[in-house]
Design a protein around this motif. Structure first.
Motif, PDB file in Angstrom:
ATOM      1  N   PHE A  87      23.598  44.019  44.481  1.00 38.67           N
ATOM      2  CA  PHE A  87      24.651  43.866  45.476  1.00 38.67           C
ATOM      3  C   PHE A  87      25.997  43.749  44.776  1.00 38.67           C
ATOM      4  N   VAL A  88      27.058  44.089  45.508  1.00 39.75           N
ATOM      5  CA  VAL A  88      28.406  43.827  45.017  1.00 39.75           C
ATOM      6  C   VAL A  88      29.041  42.766  45.918  1.00 39.75           C
ATOM      7  N   GLY A  89      29.703  41.819  45.294  1.00 38.29           N
ATOM      8  CA  GLY A  89      30.339  40.738  46.025  1.00 38.29           C
ATOM      9  C   GLY A  89      31.821  41.012  46.231  1.00 38.29           C
ATOM     10  N   LEU A  90      32.288  40.731  47.430  1.00 41.08           N
ATOM     11  CA  LEU A  90      33.692  40.875  47.795  1.00 41.08           C
ATOM     12  C   LEU A  90      34.194  39.527  48.282  1.00 41.08           C
ATOM     13  N   ALA A  91      35.450  39.219  48.009  1.00 42.36           N
ATOM     14  CA  ALA A  91      36.002  37.950  48.477  1.00 42.36           C
ATOM     15  C   ALA A  91      37.425  38.157  48.986  1.00 42.36           C
ATOM     16  N   ARG A  92      38.402  38.144  48.088  1.00 41.28           N
ATOM     17  CA  ARG A  92      39.796  38.187  48.512  1.00 41.28           C
ATOM     18  C   ARG A  92      40.127  39.422  49.342  1.00 41.28           C
ATOM     19  N   SER A  93      39.490  40.546  49.046  1.00 44.37           N
ATOM     20  CA  SER A  93      39.761  41.754  49.831  1.00 44.37           C
ATOM     21  C   SER A  93      39.364  41.574  51.293  1.00 44.37           C
ATOM     22  N   LEU A  94      38.363  40.718  51.565  1.00 39.61           N
ATOM     23  CA  LEU A  94      37.937  40.478  52.940  1.00 39.61           C
ATOM     24  C   LEU A  94      38.869  39.522  53.673  1.00 39.61           C
ATOM     25  N   ALA A  95      39.718  38.811  52.936  1.00 43.87           N
ATOM     26  CA  ALA A  95      40.769  38.018  53.576  1.00 43.87           C
ATOM     27  C   ALA A  95      41.934  38.899  53.995  1.00 43.87           C
ATOM     28  N   LEU A  96      42.034  40.072  53.382  1.00 45.09           N
ATOM     29  CA  LEU A  96      43.068  41.033  53.747  1.00 45.09           C
ATOM     30  C   LEU A  96      42.576  42.028  54.793  1.00 45.09           C
ATOM     31  N   ASP A 105      38.063  53.835  50.952  1.00 45.29           N
ATOM     32  CA  ASP A 105      38.425  52.756  50.037  1.00 45.29           C
ATOM     33  C   ASP A 105      39.289  51.716  50.748  1.00 45.29           C
ATOM     34  N   PRO A 106      39.452  50.529  50.129  1.00 44.69           N
ATOM     35  CA  PRO A 106      40.315  49.504  50.740  1.00 44.69           C
ATOM     36  C   PRO A 106      41.736  50.010  50.952  1.00 44.69           C
ATOM     37  N   VAL A 107      42.351  49.532  52.016  1.00 48.74           N
ATOM     38  CA  VAL A 107      43.745  49.869  52.299  1.00 48.74           C
ATOM     39  C   VAL A 107      44.670  49.056  51.408  1.00 48.74           C
ATOM     40  N   HIS A 108      44.311  47.786  51.206  1.00 46.01           N
ATOM     41  CA  HIS A 108      45.163  46.868  50.455  1.00 46.01           C
ATOM     42  C   HIS A 108      44.536  46.554  49.091  1.00 46.01           C
ATOM     43  N   THR A 109      45.364  46.497  48.075  1.00 46.77           N
ATOM     44  CA  THR A 109      44.923  46.163  46.723  1.00 46.77           C
ATOM     45  C   THR A 109      45.086  44.671  46.480  1.00 46.77           C
ATOM     46  N   VAL A 110      44.049  44.035  45.962  1.00 46.12           N
ATOM     47  CA  VAL A 110      44.124  42.623  45.612  1.00 46.12           C
ATOM     48  C   VAL A 110      44.945  42.485  44.337  1.00 46.12           C
ATOM     49  N   LYS A 111      46.004  41.711  44.405  1.00 46.95           N
ATOM     50  CA  LYS A 111      46.891  41.504  43.263  1.00 46.95           C
ATOM     51  C   LYS A 111      47.036  40.013  42.997  1.00 46.95           C
ATOM     52  N   PRO A 112      47.387  39.638  41.764  1.00 44.75           N
ATOM     53  CA  PRO A 112      47.628  38.218  41.479  1.00 44.75           C
ATOM     54  C   PRO A 112      48.723  37.656  42.374  1.00 44.75           C
ATOM     55  N   ILE A 113      48.519  36.440  42.844  1.00 45.65           N
ATOM     56  CA  ILE A 113      49.501  35.771  43.690  1.00 45.65           C
ATOM     57  C   ILE A 113      50.400  34.934  42.790  1.00 45.65           C
ATOM     58  N   LYS A 114      51.665  35.280  42.722  1.00 49.03           N
ATOM     59  CA  LYS A 114      52.602  34.632  41.812  1.00 49.03           C
ATOM     60  C   LYS A 114      53.795  34.072  42.573  1.00 49.03           C
ATOM     61  N   THR A 115      54.131  32.813  42.279  1.00 49.58           N
ATOM     62  CA  THR A 115      55.305  32.182  42.880  1.00 49.58           C
ATOM     63  C   THR A 115      56.541  32.321  42.005  1.00 49.58           C
ATOM     64  N   GLY A 116      56.317  32.607  40.717  1.00 49.95           N
ATOM     65  CA  GLY A 116      57.425  32.581  39.764  1.00 49.95           C
ATOM     66  C   GLY A 116      57.602  31.215  39.131  1.00 49.95           C
ATOM     67  N   ILE A 117      56.782  30.236  39.547  1.00 46.01           N
ATOM     68  CA  ILE A 117      56.814  28.893  38.977  1.00 46.01           C
ATOM     69  C   ILE A 117      55.687  28.821  37.945  1.00 46.01           C
ATOM     70  N   GLY A 118      56.052  28.740  36.674  1.00 44.51           N
ATOM     71  CA  GLY A 118      55.113  28.931  35.576  1.00 44.51           C
ATOM     72  C   GLY A 118      53.835  28.133  35.655  1.00 44.51           C
ATOM     73  N   PHE A 119      53.930  26.787  35.759  1.00 43.77           N
ATOM     74  CA  PHE A 119      52.712  25.982  35.676  1.00 43.77           C
ATOM     75  C   PHE A 119      51.840  26.165  36.913  1.00 43.77           C
ATOM     76  N   ILE A 120      52.451  26.456  38.048  1.00 45.09           N
ATOM     77  CA  ILE A 120      51.675  26.722  39.264  1.00 45.09           C
ATOM     78  C   ILE A 120      50.894  28.019  39.094  1.00 45.09           C
ATOM     79  N   ASP A 121      51.558  29.054  38.629  1.00 42.77           N
ATOM     80  CA  ASP A 121      50.905  30.347  38.468  1.00 42.77           C
ATOM     81  C   ASP A 121      49.828  30.305  37.386  1.00 42.77           C
ATOM     82  N   LYS A 122      50.054  29.528  36.325  1.00 43.38           N
ATOM     83  CA  LYS A 122      49.094  29.440  35.231  1.00 43.38           C
ATOM     84  C   LYS A 122      47.763  28.874  35.699  1.00 43.38           C
TER      85      LYS A 122
END
Length: 422
Positions: free
Chosen positions: A328-337, A350-367
């Motif tokens: 089986f293949v597991g899907l997660a974040r793409s199913l939230a989109l 294929d999926p319409v939306h691409t799952v990308k990293p979620i970044k705020t621009g705030i270093g320690f939060i994103d890390k």
């Protein structure tokens, strides 16, 4: 065979239970429980949307087995049958159209943010690394009687899950939570029968599985989400993971979902250590994060396997199954989109939306990958309320709303910081 034909194949588990296609919705934290830790109607609406969207197997976000040990605000807890009507409504929606809907059972152990629980517990009193100590307390070491109580809780919760009408259950043994802590020599430094050598460190998960099997019988599916490795110095290794999978297969586990990482090394989100060697082109082309380990597991065991994380196309998913490494293949974040993504994939799209990293621009939060939880939790809430997801929602805006909400709650009582990854 076309990708859609491959993904549409029915799969029969060793216990005879059939899953209608090869697509698995992996666990994501919903944070949609009531203040009393019961399921809300939003959960039924959310899982009904995924069942309507064509998924074969849908695994819930983690449901806790102890009200004293939450992983985040909004957790559902199953200790007994007090919330059975709400659980039945959730199960009825999630199993529409012949969908398999399994409840993921969990205990956070030490991996619960400060202020959320009276205390945190773990196999050993090992603190988090210094840069995370502001968010997580050093846990108290569990006593043996407490360990035995927790094993019993896994069994009782599994029995209620079956009674409610769900079609299976999954142990959360990955991502740094309690089962993962017992397995890891970094977190588990005990010298009794629950720690020390690898056999003792896996005793907890084996006993929890046995308690669950006694509660649900041989025909009710029990799976596990397991780390391929912790990606921490002195932690759980791939060789140990393979040994755990062999032991679980001998105990009759029905399905193994492969993942990896912890809050301190969040490999499951796709966050990579900057010091790590770059991935090979062949690895990137194959899309999945943990497929190489799955190939090793397939050589070691016959139990059905799932890999979650990194899939971007129907062709990539079908190739993983065609290779024989996974079933089986597991899907997660793409199913939230795209809640109806399985229907699209099974139609050859294929999926319409691409799952990308979620970044705020705030270093320690994103890390630390905090927004990988908060942002997607917000999308699940929208679906649960009957609204469409917002794939383009700005991460910084979501973060500011989150901070404002936490500050508002804090005026009435101390509010914990939410940190979750299922």
């Amino acid at each position: 065979m076309t990708p859609q034909a491959r993904l549409s194949q029915v799969f029969t588990l060793p216990n005879g239970i059939q899953i209608k296609n090869r697509l698995v919705k992996s666990a994501m934290s919903e944070a949609l429980g009531t203040r009393e830790r019961a399921p809300t109607p939003e959960l039924a609406h959310l899982y009904g949307a995924w069942a309507d969207g064509g998924i074969g197997l849908c695994v819930t976000g983690n449901v806790m087995i102890d009200r004293r040990a939450l992983g985040e605000p909004g957790n559902v807890v199953i200790e007994d049958d007090r919330d059975l009507p709400a659980l039945k409504a959730w199960a009825e929606a999630g199993t529409r159209h012949g969908t398999q809907c399994w409840v993921q059972l969990n205990h956070p152990g030490k991996q619960a943010p400060k202020g959320l629980n009276k205390e945190t517990v773990s196999p050993s009193a090992v603190p988090f690394r210094p840069d995370m100590a502001a968010f997580f307390s050093t846990p108290r070491e569990l006593t043996e009687s407490e360990i035995l109580d927790l094993i019993g809780r896994y069994g009782r919760a599994a029995g209620v899950v079956k009674q409610a009408g769900f079609s299976g259950v999954q142990i959360h043994g990955a991502h740094g939570y309690l089962v993962s802590q017992f397995l890891s020599p970094h977190h588990n430094r005990r010298t009794d029968q629950w720690g020390g050598n690898a056999e003792n460190r896996r005793r907890f998960v084996i006993e929890a599985l046995r308690a669950m099997r006694a509660a649900v019988g041989p025909q009710f599916p029990i799976g596990i989400k397991l780390n391929s490795a912790d990606f921490q110095r002195g932690g759980f290794t791939e060789d140990e993971s393979l040994d755990v999978i062999r032991a679980l297969e001998a105990e009759g586990i029905d399905l193994v979902e492969i993942s990896g990482g912890t809050y301190e090394a969040p490999a499951m989100t796709g966050v990579k250590d900057k010091k790590a060697a770059p991935a090979k082109d062949s690895t990137r082309q194959r899309e999945a994060y943990f497929l190489a380990f799955a190939e090793k597991a397939r050589q070691a065991v016959k139990v059905p396997l799932v890999v979650t994380g990194g899939f971007r196309s129907a062709a990539g998913m079908a190739e993983a199954i065609e290779s024989g490494a996974v079933d089986f293949v597991g899907l997660a974040r793409s199913l939230a989109l795209e809640p109806d993504l399985p229907r699209r994939l099974l139609a050859g799209q294929d999926p319409v939306h691409t799952v990308k990293p979620i970044k705020t621009g705030i270093g320690f939060i994103d890390k630390m990958g905090l927004m990988e939880v908060t942002w997607y939790t917000g999308q699940l809430k929208r679906i649960g309320q009957g609204e469409a997801p917002k794939p383009g929602e700005m991460a910084l805006w979501v973060f500011l709303k989150f901070i404002a909400k936490q500050a508002g709650l804090g005026r009435g009582k101390k509010s914990p910081t939410r940190l979750r990854a299922s």
